[in-house]
Design an enzyme around this catalytic site. Structure first.
Site, short mmCIF file in Angstrom:
data_model
loop_
_atom_site.label_atom_id
_atom_site.label_comp_id
_atom_site.label_asym_id
_atom_site.label_seq_id
_atom_site.Cartn_x
_atom_site.Cartn_y
_atom_site.Cartn_z
N LEU A 150 -7.22 -3.69 -4.70
CA LEU A 150 -7.92 -3.00 -5.79
C LEU A 150 -8.92 -1.99 -5.22
O LEU A 150 -9.05 -0.87 -5.71
CB LEU A 150 -8.68 -4.00 -6.67
CG LEU A 150 -7.86 -5.00 -7.48
CD1 LEU A 150 -8.78 -5.87 -8.33
CD2 LEU A 150 -6.86 -4.29 -8.38
N ASN A 166 -7.29 1.27 -3.72
CA ASN A 166 -6.92 2.24 -4.76
C ASN A 166 -8.16 2.84 -5.41
O ASN A 166 -8.19 4.03 -5.73
CB ASN A 166 -6.02 1.58 -5.82
CG ASN A 166 -4.57 1.59 -5.37
OD1 ASN A 166 -4.21 2.31 -4.43
ND2 ASN A 166 -3.73 0.80 -6.01
N CYS A 205 -0.81 3.13 -10.67
CA CYS A 205 -1.76 2.21 -10.02
C CYS A 205 -3.23 2.53 -10.22
O CYS A 205 -4.01 1.64 -10.55
CB CYS A 205 -1.48 2.18 -8.52
SG CYS A 205 0.13 1.51 -8.14
N PHE A 241 -11.07 3.39 -3.99
CA PHE A 241 -11.65 4.37 -3.05
C PHE A 241 -10.82 5.67 -3.02
O PHE A 241 -11.38 6.75 -2.98
CB PHE A 241 -11.73 3.78 -1.63
CG PHE A 241 -13.04 3.13 -1.32
CD1 PHE A 241 -13.49 2.05 -2.06
CD2 PHE A 241 -13.85 3.59 -0.29
CE1 PHE A 241 -14.70 1.43 -1.79
CE2 PHE A 241 -15.07 2.98 -0.01
CZ PHE A 241 -15.49 1.90 -0.75
N PHE A 292 0.81 -1.22 0.00
CA PHE A 292 0.00 0.00 0.00
C PHE A 292 0.84 1.28 0.00
O PHE A 292 0.30 2.37 0.12
CB PHE A 292 -0.93 0.01 1.23
CG PHE A 292 -1.95 -1.09 1.22
CD1 PHE A 292 -3.05 -1.02 0.36
CD2 PHE A 292 -1.82 -2.20 2.05
CE1 PHE A 292 -4.00 -2.04 0.35
CE2 PHE A 292 -2.78 -3.22 2.04
CZ PHE A 292 -3.87 -3.14 1.19
C1 UDX Z 1 -1.20 5.07 -4.79
C2 UDX Z 1 -1.79 4.71 -3.42
O1 UDX Z 1 -1.87 5.89 -2.61
C3 UDX Z 1 -0.96 3.64 -2.74
O2 UDX Z 1 -1.57 3.25 -1.53
C4 UDX Z 1 -0.82 2.45 -3.67
O3 UDX Z 1 0.01 1.47 -3.07
C5 UDX Z 1 -0.26 2.87 -5.01
O4 UDX Z 1 -1.06 3.90 -5.58
P1 UDX Z 1 0.80 6.62 -5.65
O5 UDX Z 1 0.32 6.27 -7.02
O6 UDX Z 1 2.24 6.53 -5.36
O7 UDX Z 1 0.07 5.67 -4.56
O8 UDX Z 1 0.37 8.11 -5.33
P2 UDX Z 1 -0.78 8.89 -4.55
O9 UDX Z 1 -0.15 9.72 -3.50
O10 UDX Z 1 -1.88 8.01 -4.13
O11 UDX Z 1 -1.30 9.89 -5.67
C6 UDX Z 1 -1.90 9.43 -6.89
C7 UDX Z 1 -2.31 10.60 -7.75
O12 UDX Z 1 -3.40 11.33 -7.17
C8 UDX Z 1 -1.20 11.63 -7.97
O13 UDX Z 1 -1.26 12.06 -9.31
C9 UDX Z 1 -1.58 12.75 -7.02
O14 UDX Z 1 -1.05 13.99 -7.41
C10 UDX Z 1 -3.11 12.70 -7.11
N1 UDX Z 1 -3.78 13.29 -5.94
C11 UDX Z 1 -3.60 12.77 -4.69
C12 UDX Z 1 -4.68 14.35 -6.12
O15 UDX Z 1 -4.87 14.83 -7.25
N2 UDX Z 1 -5.33 14.85 -5.03
C13 UDX Z 1 -5.17 14.36 -3.77
O16 UDX Z 1 -5.81 14.88 -2.84
C14 UDX Z 1 -4.26 13.29 -3.60
#
Ligand code: UDX
Length: 439
Positions: free
Chosen positions: A201, A204, A256, A206, A142
């Site tokens: 799944l 991610n 992801c 949610f 995660f």
């Molecule tokens: C995600 C999950 O958080 C993690 O638990 C899983 O294991 C892998 O996928 P990650 O893809 O590294 O992690 O990044 P995350 O911080 O979740 O951000 C994903 C995307 O959402 C980024 O583009 C981020 O900029 C965007 N985001 C995040 C927003 O636009 N707004 C938010 O409030 C939070």
């Protein structure tokens, strides 16, 4: 694996990969990925109880526990193309484990996989009559990029799925024992294999759903006098909703979210539950809409033509503190702007190499400049696409003076002080707030 090696000096951890360049990278001072804090841990453990090698057969033979972390991209061909997970690397790995093993092993699914993959793995592994026992566990990861080390050291939970047989529970306990070296027992939770696979799944889905929900509201806010930041704050203080993952943005990216949701959608469709599939698919559709909307807003604000205008993209990584550009909204936006015949200057403190690779096949005028002050010179507009904290603290008066007028700024991450930039002279277009514009 570096974290396990770091926390458990009593274990020998070997990472194997078919790509010799990657292994050479992991054995050098210039690691193949940028992740704050990772290099320090690798340096502390490498050569002691952490090893990187290309000899996969030897790695399999000598290990009692094998974590399988091969890629499971979205299928690009055949049934389920564009939706289902491509499991060919997984299956090849299962066959190789079977072929090389001379003793019983625990196999841990680390890759994110569709539900019931462990079953397929188990079938392949028990297809030979060599009496070797394999126990397949699901242990989804995660962690988020950019905060991986923190997330691994102090996770909200560790989830381990196993079959409920005597051997399954024994294997599960062995994996629990590894994590217990640094994680409190209360945070290590266990379940059956399918619940564990599905939980990854769903987690991610949610998280992405929250972003699409707030992004959908950002559109409404731009049309009314509401401010999405104020709305997010007001709803986030409801402890049932919570205040995290409510930052409206140009859209989510990363390797992801989209892949896992499409995987979930495909799973639902294959069970004939189309209403549920449509519900989750809309999370991805809103994300596509948000990116498209961002470009259309730019076009409309800049007098319906971007041809020959120079636009600086501040940030190309899919989020801050990473050089990763997989599924980054910046790539979609760059392509749309090039289709409008805009000239692009791309700036990012970590992701320029990946940006160049991503855009290699694109025709058009594209420059890559790391220094933001150099990048913006002579530009008509800035689009902030990654929330690097440095972009909040730039000297925007100097930047304004070096740009073409009227100067535009489109803040796809809401990280700059919009009122102050407006007072400097910019026409400011935030996400989810009415623009501050003189036009
Ligand atoms: C995600 C999950 O958080 C993690 O638990 C899983 O294991 C892998 O996928 P990650 O893809 O590294 O992690 O990044 P995350 O911080 O979740 O951000 C994903 C995307 O959402 C980024 O583009 C981020 O900029 C965007 N985001 C995040 C927003 O636009 N707004 C938010 O409030 C939070």
């Amino acid at each position: 694996m570096a974290m396990i090696a770091h926390k458990c000096p009593q274990y020998k951890v070997t990472v194997v990969d078919i790509n010799p360049d990657k292994i050479a990278g992991w054995n050098s001072d210039d690691l193949p990925i940028y992740e704050p804090g990772l290099c320090e841990i690798v340096k502390k453990t490498r050569g002691k109880n952490l090893f990187f090698d290309t000899d996969i057969g030897k790695g399999i033979r000598e290990s009692e526990i094998i974590f399988v972390s091969v890629n499971t991209p979205t299928k690009t061909f055949g049934a389920g193309a564009g939706m289902a997970a491509d499991l060919q690397y997984w299956e090849k790995t299962a066959r190789q484990i079977l072929q090389c093993s001379i003793s019983s092993k625990i196999i841990v699914e680390k890759s994110t996989l569709p539900v019931k993959t462990a079953l397929a793995m188990e079938r392949i592994l028990s297809s030979s009559d060599n009496r070797i026992q394999f126990e397949v566990l699901s242990n989804p990861e995660f962690l988020a990029e950019g905060t991986a080390i923190r997330d691994l050291e102090n996770p909200d939970r560790v989830l381990i799925g196993s079959s409920q047989t005597e051997n399954g529970l024994k294997a599960r306990d062995e994996l629990v024992e590894i994590y217990e070296n640094w994680i409190p027992k209360s945070k290590i939770i266990t379940s059956n294999v399918w619940s564990s696979e599905l939980s990854k799944l769903v987690a991610n889905a949610f998280l992405a759903q929250r972003i699409s929900s707030i992004n959908s509201i950002s559109d409404l806010c731009e049309k009314t006098d509401a401010d999405v930041g104020e709305v997010a704050r007001a709803i986030g203080m409801d402890s049932r909703i919570g205040n995290r993952f409510l930052n409206a943005s140009v859209g989510f990216g990363g390797s992801c979210f989209k892949k896992d949701i499409l995987n979930l959608v495909y799973l639902c469709r294959s069970y004939g539950i189309h209403e549920v599939a449509d519900y989750w698919e809309s999370v991805v559709l809103i994300n596509e809409y948000q990116k498209k909307r961002f470009v259309l807003n730019m076009l409309k604000a800049m007098f319906n033509t971007l041809a020959d205008k120079k636009i600086c993209l501040m940030g190309f990584a899919f989020k801050a503190d990473t050089g990763d550009t997989r599924e980054t909204p910046a790539l979609y936006i760059a392509k749309e702007l090039l289709a409008e015949n805009a000239r692009l200057v791309i700036s990012d403190p970590r992701a320029l190499q990946n940006a160049e690779k991503d855009l290699i096949d694109m025709d058009g005028d594209i420059a890559y400049i790391e220094d933001p002050y150099e990048a913006v010179k002579g530009c008509h507009a800035i689009a902030i696409l990654t929330e690097w904290s440095m972009y909040a603290d730039l000297d925007y008066r100097t930047i304004f003076n070096s740009m073409e007028k009227p100067a535009f700024i489109f803040d796809g991450r809401n990280i700059v002080d919009h009122q102050r930039l407006y007072e400097i002279g910019f026409n400011v277009y935030p996400i989810g707030k009415p623009p501050l514009s003189r036009i």
